[in-house]
Motif scaffolding. Structure first.
Motif, mmCIF file in Angstrom:
data_model
loop_
_atom_site.group_PDB
_atom_site.id
_atom_site.type_symbol
_atom_site.label_atom_id
_atom_site.label_comp_id
_atom_site.label_asym_id
_atom_site.label_seq_id
_atom_site.Cartn_x
_atom_site.Cartn_y
_atom_site.Cartn_z
ATOM 1 N N SER B 331 0.853 -1.184 0.000
ATOM 2 C CA SER B 331 0.000 0.000 0.000
ATOM 3 C C SER B 331 0.890 1.236 0.000
ATOM 4 O O SER B 331 2.081 1.160 0.333
ATOM 5 N N LEU B 332 0.297 2.354 -0.351
ATOM 6 C CA LEU B 332 1.056 3.599 -0.411
ATOM 7 C C LEU B 332 1.662 3.935 0.956
ATOM 8 O O LEU B 332 2.820 4.347 1.059
ATOM 9 N N GLU B 333 0.879 3.733 2.000
ATOM 10 C CA GLU B 333 1.360 4.045 3.346
ATOM 11 C C GLU B 333 2.613 3.223 3.658
ATOM 12 O O GLU B 333 3.592 3.726 4.213
ATOM 13 N N ARG B 335 4.632 1.932 1.434
ATOM 14 C CA ARG B 335 5.736 2.390 0.575
ATOM 15 C C ARG B 335 6.415 3.605 1.216
ATOM 16 O O ARG B 335 7.638 3.718 1.209
ATOM 17 N N ILE B 336 5.606 4.508 1.751
ATOM 18 C CA ILE B 336 6.180 5.713 2.371
ATOM 19 C C ILE B 336 7.054 5.320 3.565
ATOM 20 O O ILE B 336 8.204 5.755 3.671
ATOM 21 N N GLU B 368 3.372 11.411 -3.836
ATOM 22 C CA GLU B 368 3.214 11.403 -2.377
ATOM 23 C C GLU B 368 4.535 11.009 -1.710
ATOM 24 O O GLU B 368 4.890 11.520 -0.653
#
Lengths: 383, 416
Positions: B331-333, B335-336, B368
């Motif tokens: 998920s993007l979270e 990945r961050i 992002e």
């Protein structure tokens, strides 16, 4: 000749589309919640049973103001423009959004939405890819149960089986009426215009279902009566066309087709048959029946296997005596774009001419498109 | 910016030369196997390769082959042929290269490297773990060759996969075993499978250590060379080959790190590369080295290929490995979080994001990531627009100018 009453009726679906926001506000004033969603894999019956007005988010035709700072331009317009609507506050009236894992873009839209659009109930409907077999079915069922539970937590009340059964009937009725309208337009050419048939579905996606069904019923009744008296329209008969693709939300596509002498008699669109073709069984456990309906429904190309979808398209062409197929292909919509060459080949092998239109939700280049459609319809007529 | 005397074109690591031999041997083996009537599967990236080897099925990788074609400047004619067959120019260029190959009609077909993909495939195996595109692409291959197809699904994860997610994939793996038994008309040999998993885990562990050794200052080997070293991990997990190769590579790196021998004479800036490299322009990765900068970490090399397997619970451990350690499936979270952690861990000064129009699943969310880097760590980054295999529309000189400017920026920040 259309009577004044016909014209009045014809505008009524459009009016529902125009009044979408107003209706949502009324719903909220009456104490209800309004939740948006994407694609046609979200079981709206559950929302309805919880007293929630579900609104299908269909993107916009306008230019992108803020989304380009969050997502690349090589993503489909539905995703870009919907995110943009969220970012600029156009969807602030929604109490939440449900995003299903259908394609990769949708899945990542959920993450972008969660991070950038602060909104009450934001839920990922984490659906499996494979809709056949027990493993996929169990996973799908789990996702539906999870949605119901999350929604109940959000609403602070439980959703009873009885409420679900009622909602299933309400939705089935709406789908049955949409199918009736679909069959009427196939069987009684000219009874309902291209635009009106499209607007009937588009308005169903965003209106309270009971209200919408009521209008559908009246329309069907009125049209059946007036068609019985009408003489055949003068001039060349309309060319019978099938429209294939994902979303058609700009009615000007259908207007141009009609202006050029084409009658859209069938479709396989997310804003068409894929939305209303299948019913929920009313004689079994409601949540199970809902799950089964969405698993077994006419599949979107995001699901595997895809034979059923191909079969539906080809069957539509056989049944409807379709003379031509127009593919409206959304740019960057991978699932459709991968399927297209083969589907096109299958259609052409039936001796049916095909026209491909590249789209990005809203229509641009009206006159150019008119020329292409005109030429296509002439080819179909000549053939 | 001052140029430092360019290093000689030879590789930083002697072991890297063996990668080419491994690649040639793989292709020679797969063609011999095809001739002998052994089953060949066309496999997506991140499919359960170990299971294929346990069933004596050799995997061929159209995706990897697309990268090979791109690196040999064959992408354009193949993509154009695919487009002439109705495939959109906006599809993944790996897929377009493959379609151009398998649907080629008429004269003028380029000479395909390594004798071409062994066709027709006997089996197709694909998964949504890297992307849905794999499934759609494989459906087209199936239409072309009409052969059986196995599909493995997985949800994206927030770092650690949940129990339900692991169960879901593990259940499917058991089903894949049944499908492979049916396909090969042979019984599943569990001991052989567990052996393959053990080898895969050993290779994965070694790969992680290699990644960490590259975290040394100075970095002993840059990206360009490592892109050439990843093939055994892509195609041969479950065999002894990657274990031996990466152990040797690790040993050499250990010696380099102990001796503090860097890949470039003076290491001034440590860079990270995100997304699939530009296979037709790998030189871009080493271009920065003349300016004292080096790519020391790549999301593509670390989080797509290889990974650890919890061997105490092998089926679930395998399921977890397949879906959890893959950037594309995070998920993007996640990945961050991962990016922030790794930028710190590998002492990164700047990140280059390749916004890759051929890979939405890798590229979405990069804006992002860029913002998070700036806000949380004050680390600058650059986004370059390109495509992993199709050079059409790519401007090397423009991209290099932007990289020059980015390096200037890093220089300026250091002065401040």
């Amino acid at each position: 000749m259309e009577s004044e009453e016909d014209i009045k009726m014809e505008g009524q679906f459009r009016e529902l589309i125009v009044r979408q926001r107003e209706m949502a506000d009324e719903w909220k004033s009456a104490g209800g919640k309004v939740v948006g969603h994407f694609c046609n894999y979200v079981p709206e019956e559950i929302l309805h049973a919880g007293g929630v007005l579900s609104i299908r988010i269909l993107g916009s035709h306008g230019h992108i103001a803020r989304a380009d700072a969050h997502v690349q331009t090589y993503v489909c317009k539905l995703i870009r423009s919907s995110l943009d609507m969220g970012l600029v506050g156009e969807l602030d009236y929604l109490d939440g959004v449900i995003i299903p894992y259908t394609c990769d873009g949708m899945r990542l839209l959920f993450d972008l939405w969660t991070k950038n659009v602060k909104q009450g109930f934001v839920h990922l409907l984490d659906l499996p890819l494979i809709v056949k077999g027990d493993i996929g079915r169990n996973r799908f069922e789990g996702a539906v149960i999870q949605l119901k539970k999350s929604l109940e937590d959000y609403l602070g009340k439980s959703i009873s089986e009885e409420a679900l059964s009622i909602s299933i009937r309400v939705y089935n009725e709406n789908r049955a009426l949409l199918r009736e309208l679909y069959n009427l337009r196939r069987n009684v050419g000219g009874m309902i215009s291209n635009i009106e048939s499209l607007e009937a579905v588009l308005s169903s996606l965003t209106s309270p279902k009971e209200l919408h069904s009521d209008l559908l019923r009246r329309t069907i009744l009125e049209r059946s009566k007036s068609t019985a008296h009408d003489e055949a329209a003068p001039g060349a008969p309309m060319v019978r066309l099938h429209v294939s693709g994902s979303l058609v939300t700009d009615s000007r596509y259908y207007q141009i087709i009609e202006d050029c002498g084409g009658l859209v008699v069938s479709d396989d669109l997310c804003t068409g048959t894929r939305y209303y073709w299948d019913d929920v069984k009313e004689d079994t456990h409601p949540l199970k029946a809902i799950t089964n309906r969405y698993l077994d429904k006419l599949p979107c190309p995001c699901k595997s296997p895809s034979e059923e979808r191909y079969q539906f398209v080809l069957d539509s062409l056989r049944q409807d005596d379709v003379q031509g197929v127009i593919f409206v292909l959304e740019r960057y919509c991978d699932p459709h774009l991968y399927d297209y060459p083969f589907l096109r080949k299958k259609v052409e092998s039936m001796g049916i001419p095909v026209l491909q239109i590249d789209a990005e939700l809203g229509l641009s280049g009206v006159e150019q498109l008119r020329t292409r459609i005109q030429a296509f319809i002439e080819i179909v007529r000549g053939g | 910016m001052d140029k430092i005397k360019p290093r000689q074109s030879k590789r930083a690591l002697e072991t890297s030369y063996e990668a080419a031999q491994i690649l040639r041997a793989y292709w020679s083996d797969i063609h011999s196997a095809k001739e002998m009537g052994k089953p060949i599967a066309w496999a997506s990236g991140v499919v359960p390769t170990e299971l294929l080897y346990a069933f004596d099925i050799l995997p061929a990788y159209p995706e990897n082959y697309g990268a090979v074609c791109a690196s040999k400047d064959l992408a354009l004619p193949l993509c154009q042929m695919a487009m002439s067959k109705g495939f959109s120019t906006d599809l993944c260029s790996y897929a377009l290269i493959n379609f151009g190959d398998i649907f080629w009609e008429g004269p003028g077909k380029p000479e395909m490297p390594f004798g071409g993909l062994p066709a027709p495939p006997d089996l197709l195996i694909t998964t949504r773990i890297p992307c849905l595109v794999q499934i759609k692409w494989w459906e087209v291959i199936r239409e072309r060759y009409n052969c059986p197809m196995i599909v493995l699904d997985a949800p994206m994860t927030d770092g650690q996969a949940t129990k339900e997610q692991i169960d879901y994939v593990a259940d499917q793996l058991k089903q894949v075993i049944v499908q492979l038994q049916d396909f090969t008309h042979s019984r599943f040999n569990e001991a052989r499978f567990l052996k393959a998993l053990t080898l895969s885990d050993q290779a994965g562990a070694c790969w992680h250590e290699i990644t960490d050794l590259r975290g040394a200052v100075p970095c002993p080997v840059g990206s360009r060379e490592m892109c050439g070293n990843v093939f055994p991990l892509v195609a041969q997990l479950g065999t002894q080959i990657p274990v031996d190769f990466y152990r040797k590579l690790r040993a050499e790196l250990e010696r380099k790190v102990a001796a503090k021998t860097g890949a470039i004479p003076v290491e001034r800036f440590r860079l990270m590369f995100d997304n699939i490299p530009l296979w037709y322009n790998l030189e871009l990765l080493s271009y920065v080295e003349q300016f004292g900068a080096i790519f020391v970490f790549e999301t593509y090399l670390r989080y797509v290929w290889g990974g650890r397997i919890n061997m105490s619970d092998p089926y679930r451990g395998y399921a977890e490995k397949l879906m959890s350690d893959v950037w594309l499936n995070m998920s993007l979270e996640q990945r961050i979080k991962t990016l922030i952690r790794d930028v710190r861990k590998y002492k990164i000064d700047g990140v280059v994001f390749h916004s890759n129009r051929s890979c939405k699943r890798f590229s979405l969310g990069q804006y992002e990531l860029k913002e998070a880097l700036e806000q949380e760590l004050g680390i600058p980054s650059l986004i370059i627009e390109a495509d992993h295999s199709n050079p059409g529309g790519y401007s090397e000189s423009q991209t290099k100018l932007r990289i020059d400017a980015f390096l200037e920026l890093l220089e300026e920040r250091r002065r401040c």
